[in-house]
Design a protein around this motif. Structure first.
Motif, PDB file in Angstrom:
ATOM      1  N   TRP A   1       0.798  -1.223   0.000  1.00  0.00           N
ATOM      2  CA  TRP A   1       0.000   0.000   0.000  1.00  0.00           C
ATOM      3  C   TRP A   1       0.830   1.271   0.000  1.00  0.00           C
ATOM      4  N   HIS A   2       2.036   1.198  -0.534  1.00  0.00           N
ATOM      5  CA  HIS A   2       2.796   2.431  -0.745  1.00  0.00           C
ATOM      6  C   HIS A   2       2.173   3.243  -1.876  1.00  0.00           C
ATOM      7  N   ASP A   3       1.547   2.539  -2.806  1.00  0.00           N
ATOM      8  CA  ASP A   3       0.855   3.177  -3.934  1.00  0.00           C
ATOM      9  C   ASP A   3      -0.620   2.783  -3.873  1.00  0.00           C
ATOM     10  N   ILE A   4      -1.469   3.732  -3.510  1.00  0.00           N
ATOM     11  CA  ILE A   4      -2.906   3.481  -3.395  1.00  0.00           C
ATOM     12  C   ILE A   4      -3.620   4.162  -4.552  1.00  0.00           C
ATOM     13  N   ASP A   5      -4.118   3.368  -5.471  1.00  0.00           N
ATOM     14  CA  ASP A   5      -4.830   3.892  -6.634  1.00  0.00           C
ATOM     15  C   ASP A   5      -6.215   3.249  -6.687  1.00  0.00           C
ATOM     16  N   VAL A   6      -7.222   3.992  -6.232  1.00  0.00           N
ATOM     17  CA  VAL A   6      -8.603   3.492  -6.256  1.00  0.00           C
ATOM     18  C   VAL A   6      -9.437   4.295  -7.250  1.00  0.00           C
ATOM     19  N   GLU A   7      -8.766   4.957  -8.177  1.00  0.00           N
ATOM     20  CA  GLU A   7      -9.474   5.747  -9.176  1.00  0.00           C
ATOM     21  C   GLU A   7     -10.421   4.881 -10.002  1.00  0.00           C
TER      22      GLU A   7
ATOM     23  N   LYS B   1      -8.860   3.043   5.442  1.00  0.00           N
ATOM     24  CA  LYS B   1      -8.491   1.658   5.733  1.00  0.00           C
ATOM     25  C   LYS B   1      -7.154   1.305   5.097  1.00  0.00           C
ATOM     26  N   LEU B   2      -6.951   1.729   3.841  1.00  0.00           N
ATOM     27  CA  LEU B   2      -5.714   1.390   3.141  1.00  0.00           C
ATOM     28  C   LEU B   2      -4.527   2.195   3.654  1.00  0.00           C
ATOM     29  N   VAL B   3      -4.769   3.446   4.017  1.00  0.00           N
ATOM     30  CA  VAL B   3      -3.685   4.268   4.576  1.00  0.00           C
ATOM     31  C   VAL B   3      -3.206   3.680   5.896  1.00  0.00           C
ATOM     32  N   ARG B   4      -4.135   3.206   6.696  1.00  0.00           N
ATOM     33  CA  ARG B   4      -3.741   2.572   7.965  1.00  0.00           C
ATOM     34  C   ARG B   4      -2.969   1.282   7.709  1.00  0.00           C
ATOM     35  N   ARG B   5      -3.383   0.525   6.684  1.00  0.00           N
ATOM     36  CA  ARG B   5      -2.638  -0.694   6.355  1.00  0.00           C
ATOM     37  C   ARG B   5      -1.201  -0.364   5.974  1.00  0.00           C
ATOM     38  N   SER B   6      -1.012   0.761   5.315  1.00  0.00           N
ATOM     39  CA  SER B   6       0.340   1.157   4.880  1.00  0.00           C
ATOM     40  C   SER B   6       1.192   1.644   6.038  1.00  0.00           C
TER      41      SER B   6
ATOM     42  N   PHE C   1       0.921   4.485   7.304  1.00  0.00           N
ATOM     43  CA  PHE C   1       1.162   5.880   6.940  1.00  0.00           C
ATOM     44  C   PHE C   1       2.455   6.053   6.133  1.00  0.00           C
ATOM     45  N   THR C   2       2.732   5.053   5.277  1.00  0.00           N
ATOM     46  CA  THR C   2       3.910   5.146   4.403  1.00  0.00           C
ATOM     47  C   THR C   2       3.493   5.307   2.940  1.00  0.00           C
ATOM     48  N   VAL C   3       2.294   5.810   2.694  1.00  0.00           N
ATOM     49  CA  VAL C   3       1.794   5.989   1.330  1.00  0.00           C
ATOM     50  C   VAL C   3       2.686   6.976   0.571  1.00  0.00           C
ATOM     51  N   GLN C   4       3.084   6.577  -0.631  1.00  0.00           N
ATOM     52  CA  GLN C   4       3.871   7.457  -1.490  1.00  0.00           C
ATOM     53  C   GLN C   4       3.020   8.111  -2.573  1.00  0.00           C
TER      54      GLN C   4
ATOM     55  N   GLY D   1       3.010  12.694   5.916  1.00  0.00           N
ATOM     56  CA  GLY D   1       4.272  13.406   6.056  1.00  0.00           C
ATOM     57  C   GLY D   1       5.240  13.205   4.914  1.00  0.00           C
ATOM     58  N   ARG D   2       6.472  12.822   5.246  1.00  0.00           N
ATOM     59  CA  ARG D   2       7.561  12.793   4.274  1.00  0.00           C
ATOM     60  C   ARG D   2       7.397  11.717   3.207  1.00  0.00           C
ATOM     61  N   SER D   3       6.598  10.701   3.463  1.00  0.00           N
ATOM     62  CA  SER D   3       6.477   9.607   2.504  1.00  0.00           C
ATOM     63  C   SER D   3       5.661   9.994   1.272  1.00  0.00           C
ATOM     64  N   LEU D   4       4.695  10.887   1.405  1.00  0.00           N
ATOM     65  CA  LEU D   4       3.770  11.203   0.319  1.00  0.00           C
ATOM     66  C   LEU D   4       4.451  12.023  -0.773  1.00  0.00           C
ATOM     67  N   LYS D   5       4.404  11.498  -2.015  1.00  0.00           N
ATOM     68  CA  LYS D   5       5.013  12.170  -3.164  1.00  0.00           C
ATOM     69  C   LYS D   5       3.986  12.615  -4.194  1.00  0.00           C
ATOM     70  N   VAL D   6       2.884  11.892  -4.299  1.00  0.00           N
ATOM     71  CA  VAL D   6       1.857  12.197  -5.294  1.00  0.00           C
ATOM     72  C   VAL D   6       0.487  12.144  -4.625  1.00  0.00           C
ATOM     73  N   LEU D   7      -0.283  13.229  -4.763  1.00  0.00           N
ATOM     74  CA  LEU D   7      -1.641  13.282  -4.243  1.00  0.00           C
ATOM     75  C   LEU D   7      -2.579  13.718  -5.366  1.00  0.00           C
ATOM     76  N   GLN D   8      -3.408  12.791  -5.811  1.00  0.00           N
ATOM     77  CA  GLN D   8      -4.372  13.068  -6.871  1.00  0.00           C
ATOM     78  C   GLN D   8      -5.773  12.876  -6.298  1.00  0.00           C
ATOM     79  N   SER D   9      -6.481  13.984  -6.094  1.00  0.00           N
ATOM     80  CA  SER D   9      -7.815  13.914  -5.490  1.00  0.00           C
ATOM     81  C   SER D   9      -8.789  14.823  -6.235  1.00  0.00           C
ATOM     82  N   PRO D  10      -8.979  14.606  -7.534  1.00  0.00           N
ATOM     83  CA  PRO D  10      -9.924  15.434  -8.286  1.00  0.00           C
ATOM     84  C   PRO D  10     -11.362  15.204  -7.836  1.00  0.00           C
ATOM     85  N   MET D  11     -12.194  16.194  -8.079  1.00  0.00           N
ATOM     86  CA  MET D  11     -13.628  16.136  -7.762  1.00  0.00           C
ATOM     87  C   MET D  11     -13.880  15.878  -6.278  1.00  0.00           C
ATOM     88  N   SER D  12     -12.960  16.294  -5.427  1.00  0.00           N
ATOM     89  CA  SER D  12     -13.144  16.081  -3.995  1.00  0.00           C
ATOM     90  C   SER D  12     -14.031  17.169  -3.400  1.00  0.00           C
TER      91      SER D  12
END
Length: 289
Positions: free
Chosen positions: A65-71, A91-96, A98-101, A120-131
């Motif tokens: 779950w370093h890469d969570i893509d539920v698009e 749920k998936l962020v907790r499984r990771s 908090f190491t989601v990239q 925090g420091r682990s997150l590199k890409v955040l794609q949340s359109p239509m939020s």
């Protein structure tokens, strides 16, 4: 020397096959995760854990779950309520742990955004359109994300220049901003609102790629961006009907960029064809790794 013939019973053959299969169980969890992440997230959760206990433990652990893509899941399920998306994302962020990239999810809500923001420091890409995220949510929950490089807040109607400023002040490594909005009606093209463009120019000076399709800004706002974002190579302002490129040498500066798309250019000649755009996306995506 005579040849000796060995007969292996079917039960022994089965034992050998089972023993070979058990080799998968003994693989390092990180190696198994590299295989499992090639499966769509929802399919992985539904099928992989039921093969055997070690596989279940890998899927339940952080490595997948370093890469969570539920698009794709959001599109297929036509999820309309942010609470449904938030439940899955949390749920998936907790499984990771908090190491989601990388997170890609449509219609993210407040609780989902809060949990993602503390990666925090682990997150590199955040794609949340239509939020449904608002300026207040961003200002209240955003934490320093020093390694965030790509931010997609397209079609986020409740975010204004105030929310963009909060992102810019907490995400100093941003190099790619997507802020695509729906097409404007003719009567929506005025008055000009340069607030978002000026905020981007002031708080996100390290940007290399900017997508601001169908924005309300005019020449002054774009001039601020190309002047202050010194590393800018890609600028897409297609559909921004208030832009005329008549402000000083704005047109020359924009056209000197590696890639520039605006309402005044005819793209029928392949100026910015899909193949070239795809190559650009591939080359830039490698930076996020």
């Amino acid at each position: 020397m005579g040849k000796k013939r060995v007969v292996v019973s079917s039960s022994e053959t089965t034992a050998v096959v089972v023993e070979q299969l058990r080799g998968w169980e003994g693989l390092n969890p990180e190696i198994l995760a590299l295989i499992f992440v090639r499966i769509p997230a929802d399919a992985m959760v539904r099928g992989v854990p039921f093969v055997c206990k070690p596989w279940m433990e890998v899927v339940a652990g952080p490595y997948c779950w370093h890469d969570i893509d539920v698009e794709a899941w959001c599109r297929r399920r036509d999820v309309s309520r942010a609470v449904d998306v938030d439940f899955v994302v949390k749920k998936l962020v907790r499984r990771s742990k908090f190491t989601v990239q990388r997170l890609s999810a449509y219609r993210l809500g407040e609780s989902g955004f809060f949990l993602v923001s503390i990666c925090g420091r682990s997150l590199k890409v955040l794609q949340s359109p239509m939020s449904s995220i608002t300026d207040y949510m961003v200002i209240k929950h955003i934490k320093p994300l020093p390694n965030l490089k790509l931010l997609d807040i397209s079609h986020c109607y409740k975010i204004t220049h105030k929310g963009i400023a909060a992102f810019g002040n907490h995400c100093k490594s941003l190099i790619h901003l997507k802020r695509r909005m729906p097409p404007l009606l003719d009567e929506d093209c005025s008055p000009i609102d340069d607030s978002e463009a000026k905020t981007i120019a002031t708080t996100m000076v390290s940007l290399q790629r900017i997508e601001l399709c169908f924005g309300r800004f005019g020449d002054m706002g774009i001039s601020e961006i190309v002047t202050k974002c010194k590393s800018l190579t890609h600028l897409d302002i297609e559909g921004s009907c208030n832009v005329e490129l008549n402000y000083g040498d704005l047109k020359e500066i924009c056209e000197s960029l590696e890639h520039f798309r605006c309402p005044q250019i005819d793209y029928s000649d392949g100026f910015f064809d899909n193949d070239e755009a795809s190559e650009d996306v591939d080359s830039v995506s490698s930076i996020y790794d």
